[in-house]
Design a protein around this motif. Structure first.
Motif, PDB file in Angstrom:
ATOM      1  N   MET A   1     -64.600 -17.466  13.229  1.00 54.85           N
ATOM      2  CA  MET A   1     -63.522 -18.029  13.074  1.00 54.85           C
ATOM      3  C   MET A   1     -62.820 -18.814  14.040  1.00 54.85           C
ATOM      4  O   MET A   1     -61.966 -19.896  13.623  1.00 54.85           O
ATOM      5  CB  MET A   1     -62.272 -16.885  12.227  1.00 54.85           C
ATOM      6  CG  MET A   1     -61.049 -17.550  11.581  1.00 54.85           C
ATOM      7  SD  MET A   1     -61.753 -18.501   9.958  1.00 54.85           S
ATOM      8  CE  MET A   1     -60.814 -19.738  10.274  1.00 54.85           C
ATOM      9  N   VAL A   2     -62.823 -18.186  15.140  1.00 54.12           N
ATOM     10  CA  VAL A   2     -62.188 -19.053  16.471  1.00 54.12           C
ATOM     11  C   VAL A   2     -63.123 -20.216  16.546  1.00 54.12           C
ATOM     12  O   VAL A   2     -62.711 -21.131  17.009  1.00 54.12           O
ATOM     13  CB  VAL A   2     -62.355 -18.081  17.727  1.00 54.12           C
ATOM     14  CG1 VAL A   2     -62.046 -18.775  18.821  1.00 54.12           C
ATOM     15  CG2 VAL A   2     -61.345 -16.791  17.516  1.00 54.12           C
TER      16      VAL A   2
ATOM     17  N   GLY B   1     -48.724 -10.226  12.834  1.00 52.83           N
ATOM     18  CA  GLY B   1     -48.300 -10.925  11.675  1.00 52.83           C
ATOM     19  C   GLY B   1     -47.952 -10.011  10.581  1.00 52.83           C
ATOM     20  O   GLY B   1     -47.815 -10.428   9.481  1.00 52.83           O
ATOM     21  N   GLY B   2     -48.076  -8.781  10.808  1.00 50.11           N
ATOM     22  CA  GLY B   2     -47.684  -7.781   9.832  1.00 50.11           C
ATOM     23  C   GLY B   2     -48.791  -7.544   8.669  1.00 50.11           C
ATOM     24  O   GLY B   2     -48.813  -7.162   7.668  1.00 50.11           O
TER      25      GLY B   2
ATOM     26  N   VAL C   1     -57.208 -17.388   9.548  1.00 47.13           N
ATOM     27  CA  VAL C   1     -57.949 -17.514   8.316  1.00 47.13           C
ATOM     28  C   VAL C   1     -56.991 -18.189   7.413  1.00 47.13           C
ATOM     29  O   VAL C   1     -57.458 -18.969   6.684  1.00 47.13           O
ATOM     30  CB  VAL C   1     -58.316 -15.921   7.870  1.00 47.13           C
ATOM     31  CG1 VAL C   1     -58.879 -16.201   6.258  1.00 47.13           C
ATOM     32  CG2 VAL C   1     -59.412 -15.351   8.628  1.00 47.13           C
ATOM     33  N   LEU C   2     -55.702 -17.764   7.467  1.00 46.88           N
ATOM     34  CA  LEU C   2     -54.823 -18.464   6.475  1.00 46.88           C
ATOM     35  C   LEU C   2     -54.517 -20.046   6.892  1.00 46.88           C
ATOM     36  O   LEU C   2     -53.832 -20.826   6.256  1.00 46.88           O
ATOM     37  CB  LEU C   2     -53.416 -17.573   6.798  1.00 46.88           C
ATOM     38  CG  LEU C   2     -53.538 -16.336   5.966  1.00 46.88           C
ATOM     39  CD1 LEU C   2     -52.304 -15.452   6.028  1.00 46.88           C
ATOM     40  CD2 LEU C   2     -53.511 -16.570   4.281  1.00 46.88           C
ATOM     41  N   GLY C   3     -55.155 -20.418   8.090  1.00 41.61           N
ATOM     42  CA  GLY C   3     -54.786 -21.763   8.660  1.00 41.61           C
ATOM     43  C   GLY C   3     -53.240 -21.906   9.121  1.00 41.61           C
ATOM     44  O   GLY C   3     -52.798 -22.927   9.220  1.00 41.61           O
TER      45      GLY C   3
ATOM     46  N   ALA D   1     -50.853 -20.429  15.219  1.00 47.50           N
ATOM     47  CA  ALA D   1     -52.302 -19.850  15.573  1.00 47.50           C
ATOM     48  C   ALA D   1     -53.343 -20.629  15.977  1.00 47.50           C
ATOM     49  O   ALA D   1     -53.990 -20.492  16.969  1.00 47.50           O
ATOM     50  CB  ALA D   1     -52.689 -18.706  14.303  1.00 47.50           C
ATOM     51  N   ARG D   2     -53.502 -21.646  15.111  1.00 44.26           N
ATOM     52  CA  ARG D   2     -54.553 -22.746  15.434  1.00 44.26           C
ATOM     53  C   ARG D   2     -54.208 -23.414  16.802  1.00 44.26           C
ATOM     54  O   ARG D   2     -55.112 -23.504  17.591  1.00 44.26           O
ATOM     55  CB  ARG D   2     -54.664 -23.651  14.445  1.00 44.26           C
ATOM     56  CG  ARG D   2     -55.495 -23.137  13.329  1.00 44.26           C
ATOM     57  CD  ARG D   2     -55.835 -24.208  11.898  1.00 44.26           C
ATOM     58  NE  ARG D   2     -56.565 -23.523  10.878  1.00 44.26           N
ATOM     59  CZ  ARG D   2     -57.737 -23.851  10.957  1.00 44.26           C
ATOM     60  NH1 ARG D   2     -58.447 -24.512  11.814  1.00 44.26           N
ATOM     61  NH2 ARG D   2     -58.549 -23.238   9.892  1.00 44.26           N
TER      62      ARG D   2
END
Lengths: 150, 163
Positions: free
Chosen positions: B74-75, B159-160, B45-47, B51-52
């Protein structure tokens, strides 16, 4: 607002109330079909209850008095026992709900119906039920009360 | 083939989201650490570039906690293939005796439901791996196996974040 439906928008939610139905205060709707009544769960209640996990309806042949449990639902949030709003006998149940209880969420006034009841005391009991306008007023008061609590 | 990416719901405040995450941890840390990789939805979500990159071109299994299906959506938006999607509610319907409760700490039913969910995910992971044309070659070479998770804690892997 359509010709057939009252719509109540509170916060980000819109609750629909068909004009041709009767309602019990617990949110069970009644659609007259000759001497029979089709019962289901109002849009307001299904939205407040959340995603359906299970829906169970009493079997065909069950005799009901007003207030008797005729169905129950389990959602991701709550378990709810649904009281019959009428006197009668269950003559049909929605078997599709066994495999797809989400129909209540997706189409509460259509494919998500719960049971069909043969009415035994309709003329006396109809006066105790809410028409669409009265039910709309009831849920409006409840929903606005919830918003004020936040 | 690259590892199968597991992306669970990252919603807060509902037991079903917690079951989704716990099930993902069981898969990626305990049951199939060598062939799966957890990617936090929050980072997508944060881009987050890593992760992408992790999901790009990979086969993903998403685990949604509610009908909003944020993980799947999102995926898909991140350009990955959602090979399979599981909804916690559907798993619960198959295990009605495992009613989840609690959020930060799941009850026993929730923990068992997470285990049942994980076992369903593992079945899908194994099928994806075995269907891969490169799986035999790479399994023989061992190049894609045995990497594990390097002992990173669950909070760190997520990611905490938990929102």
């Amino acid at each position: 607002m359509s010709d057939e439906m009252l719509e109540l928008t509170i916060d980000k939610f819109t609750f629909r109330v068909p004009k041709d139905l009767y309602f019990g205060e617990a949110g069970v709707w009644i659609r007259l079909e000759g001497g029979l009544a089709r019962l289901g769960l109002a849009d307001y209640v299904q939205q407040r209850s959340g995603d359906m996990a299970f829906a169970e309806v009493k079997p065909v042949g069950t005799s009901l008095q007003p207030g008797d449990e005729f169905a129950s639902i389990e959602t991701i949030k709550v378990n709810v026992i649904l009281p019959s709003p009428v006197t009668g006998e269950i003559v049909d149940t929605n078997l599709a709900l066994e495999e797809a209880p989400e129909l209540i969420n997706q189409d509460p006034y259509g494919k998500g119906w719960l049971a069909v009841v043969k009415l035994m005391n309709w003329e006396a009991e109809r006066t105790k039920l809410l028409d669409a306008d009265a039910y709309y007023a009831l849920i409006k008061e409840q929903a606005e009360g919830e918003v004020r609590k936040k | 083939m690259s590892k199968v990416v597991i992306v669970p719901c990252s919603g807060i405040g509902k037991s079903y989201g917690s079951v989704a995450r716990e099930g993902a941890y069981v898969v990626t840390e305990d049951l199939r650490p060598d062939t799966t990789q957890l990617v936090p939805l929050s980072l997508l979500v944060l881009g987050d570039e890593q992760a992408r990159e992790d999901v790009s071109g990979a086969q993903a299994i998403t685990i949604d906690g509610c009908k909003l299906a944020c993980a799947s959506k999102m995926v898909a938006e991140s350009g990955s293939t959602v090979a399979h999607n599981l909804a916690v509610l559907d798993v619960y319907r198959r295990h009605r005796d495992l009613k989840p409760a609690g959020i930060a700490e799941l009850n026993e039913g929730g923990q068992k439901l997470a285990q049942a969910l994980a076992e369903e995910v593992v079945t899908l992971v194994d099928a994806l791996i075995s269907a891969s044309p490169l799986s035999t070659l790479r399994l023989r070479s061992g190049q894609d196996l045995g990497e594990g998770t390097g002992g990173r804690g669950r909070a760190e892997q997520d990611g905490g974040q938990n929102a």
